[in-house]
Design a protein around this motif. Structure first.
Motif, mmCIF file in Angstrom:
data_model
loop_
_atom_site.group_PDB
_atom_site.id
_atom_site.type_symbol
_atom_site.label_atom_id
_atom_site.label_comp_id
_atom_site.label_asym_id
_atom_site.label_seq_id
_atom_site.Cartn_x
_atom_site.Cartn_y
_atom_site.Cartn_z
ATOM 1 N N UNK A 1 -4.005 8.654 23.047
ATOM 2 C CA UNK A 1 -3.812 7.355 22.411
ATOM 3 C C UNK A 1 -3.514 7.552 20.918
ATOM 4 N N UNK A 2 -2.489 6.865 20.471
ATOM 5 C CA UNK A 2 -2.161 6.902 19.042
ATOM 6 C C UNK A 2 -2.526 5.548 18.453
ATOM 7 N N UNK A 3 -3.362 5.605 17.398
ATOM 8 C CA UNK A 3 -3.900 4.387 16.785
ATOM 9 C C UNK A 3 -3.239 4.144 15.433
ATOM 10 N N UNK A 4 -2.998 2.872 15.169
ATOM 11 C CA UNK A 4 -2.493 2.447 13.871
ATOM 12 C C UNK A 4 -3.482 1.414 13.318
ATOM 13 N N UNK A 5 -4.007 1.671 12.121
ATOM 14 C CA UNK A 5 -4.968 0.755 11.490
ATOM 15 C C UNK A 5 -4.409 0.310 10.146
ATOM 16 N N UNK A 6 -4.533 -0.956 9.872
ATOM 17 C CA UNK A 6 -4.099 -1.477 8.569
ATOM 18 C C UNK A 6 -5.187 -2.385 7.998
ATOM 19 N N UNK A 7 -5.395 -2.255 6.692
ATOM 20 C CA UNK A 7 -6.401 -3.059 5.999
ATOM 21 C C UNK A 7 -5.699 -4.000 5.017
ATOM 22 N N UNK A 8 -6.048 -5.279 5.081
ATOM 23 C CA UNK A 8 -5.491 -6.262 4.163
ATOM 24 C C UNK A 8 -6.532 -6.541 3.089
ATOM 25 N N UNK A 9 -6.145 -6.349 1.820
ATOM 26 C CA UNK A 9 -7.082 -6.480 0.706
ATOM 27 C C UNK A 9 -6.819 -7.772 -0.055
ATOM 28 N N UNK A 10 -7.898 -8.345 -0.627
ATOM 29 C CA UNK A 10 -7.714 -9.516 -1.483
ATOM 30 C C UNK A 10 -7.420 -9.070 -2.908
ATOM 31 N N UNK A 11 -7.387 -10.034 -3.845
ATOM 32 C CA UNK A 11 -7.024 -9.725 -5.224
ATOM 33 C C UNK A 11 -8.042 -8.815 -5.895
ATOM 34 N N UNK A 12 -9.280 -8.824 -5.423
ATOM 35 C CA UNK A 12 -10.315 -7.953 -5.988
ATOM 36 C C UNK A 12 -10.356 -6.578 -5.301
ATOM 37 N N UNK A 13 -9.437 -6.339 -4.353
ATOM 38 C CA UNK A 13 -9.386 -5.054 -3.679
ATOM 39 C C UNK A 13 -10.347 -4.931 -2.519
ATOM 40 N N UNK A 14 -10.962 -6.030 -2.115
ATOM 41 C CA UNK A 14 -11.879 -6.010 -0.990
ATOM 42 C C UNK A 14 -11.118 -6.173 0.321
ATOM 43 N N UNK A 15 -11.635 -5.505 1.361
ATOM 44 C CA UNK A 15 -11.028 -5.621 2.685
ATOM 45 C C UNK A 15 -11.377 -6.976 3.268
ATOM 46 N N UNK A 16 -10.362 -7.706 3.632
ATOM 47 C CA UNK A 16 -10.600 -9.021 4.210
ATOM 48 C C UNK A 16 -10.305 -9.037 5.708
ATOM 49 N N UNK A 17 -9.499 -8.052 6.161
ATOM 50 C CA UNK A 17 -9.241 -7.977 7.601
ATOM 51 C C UNK A 17 -8.694 -6.588 7.936
#
Length: 341
Positions: A37-53
């Motif tokens: 299995x090949x996994x792709x993960x992406x993190x969406x950051x807010x303006x403060x650099x925190x992970x929101x999703x």
């Protein structure tokens, strides 16, 4: 398995940073079958650099991995026998030398060549020849230790790497087992085929400390086994290297002499005993080389046979002797000329 690549930052349409990571994992189905299995993960950051999703995506890449493994296997294995090929042999020999250097042990290299294998292909066909190579592979594998590596270089040439020994007598025993394994009759499609082998042996560190050097010296020793009548094995020594170099130089000179028709025929008279009349002549092949001087037929004839020059040389002898016979007849001398083939 962890991620193949470190995360990297991208800029999303709204200006946010989008972090990506990719990884490959081996998993197992309920029935025990392996799935990659090949996994792709992406993190969406807010303006403060925190992970929101976090968004994860996975796909089954088993077919691709299997294809890559198959290509890797084909790149390092002999297609006919499945044995390691020259590429993998070089790699394993390099590893064996490194390990022996650390542990102060020896590494043995056996170069095995089947005697007169070409006769099998010429008389019974390549299909039978290929089957014989498979049978020889099985016989050699059974004769060797589990720790020994058996490889095929191509044609009728095999190589064995022997590790974890200090007494050279171990190599004597293995070489004898190789001789015995190959000399047994092989029954293939109602044909009882008998072959023998000539083996050359070199040893790390006595005969060299590099893979290429050990392979070359084992090859030199193997040719010495051929010269001694085949169906035997020889250890490398410095004298063999000098002898092989001299043979190579002489072969090159002979090849040039055959190409330039620089050999000569001497004619020994055949005398009739009753009246002492000359009734014919025997053609005797002679070779005088500028560097090597007069080279005896017992030296250059076997060399011509070994190097494949004997056919061209034989054709030249027949043409030259026939032309001389015709010239004598035209001169009124009805002589016969005999040629030893």
């Amino acid at each position: 398995m962890g991620p193949r690549f470190p995360p990297r930052a991208l800029v999303a349409p709204g200006g946010e940073h989008l972090w990506l990571a990719r990884g490959l994992n081996r998993n197992y189905r309920k029935d025990g079958e392996t799935i990659w299995c090949e996994w792709y993960h992406s993190c969406l950051l807010d303006e403060q650099g925190r992970i929101v999703s976090i968004l994860s995506f996975v796909q089954d890449v088993s077919s691709r991995i299997q294809a890559e493994e198959r290509l890797q296997y084909l790149a390092t294995r002999d297609a006919l026998t499945g044995l390691p090929n020259r590429v993998l042999l070089q790699e394993r020999l390099t590893q064996a030398i490194a390990q022996a250097r650390r542990s102060h042990q020896r590494v043995g290299v056996l170069f095995i060549d089947l005697d007169r294998f070409k006769n099998v292909n010429d008389t019974l066909g390549h299909r039978i020849g290929d089957e014989l190579l498979k049978r020889v592979t099985a016989a050699l594998s059974n004769a060797l230790r589990e720790t020994d590596l058996l490889a095929r270089l191509g044609g009728d040439e095999f190589m064995v790497i022997v590790e974890d020994f200090d007494d050279p007598e171990v190599l004597n025993r293995i070489a004898q087992k190789v001789q015995d394994a190959v000399s047994q009759p092989f029954e293939i499609e109602e044909h009882d085929i008998y072959v023998t082998s000539s083996t050359g042996i070199s040893v790390y560190p006595d005969d060299g400390d590099a893979p290429e050097e050990l392979l070359k010296h084992a090859d030199v020793a193997m040719y010495r086994s051929k010269e001694l009548g085949r169906n035997t094995y020889q250890f490398f020594d410095a004298g063999l290297a000098a002898h092989r170099l001299a043979q190579h130089t002489l072969e090159r000179a002979l090849r040039t002499a055959v190409k330039e028709e620089a050999l000569t025929l001497h004619y020994q008279p055949v005398v009739r005993m009753t009246d002492k009349a000359i009734v014919g002549a025997e053609a005797l092949l002679r070779w005088h080389d500028a560097e090597h001087g007069d080279v005896a037929p017992k030296v250059f004839i076997p060399l011509a046979e070994e190097s494949g020059l004997i056919h061209a040389l034989g054709d030249w002898v027949m043409r030259t002797a026939a032309a001389q016979c015709a010239a004598w007849h035209q001169a009124g001398l009805p002589l016969k000329v005999s040629v030893n083939l």
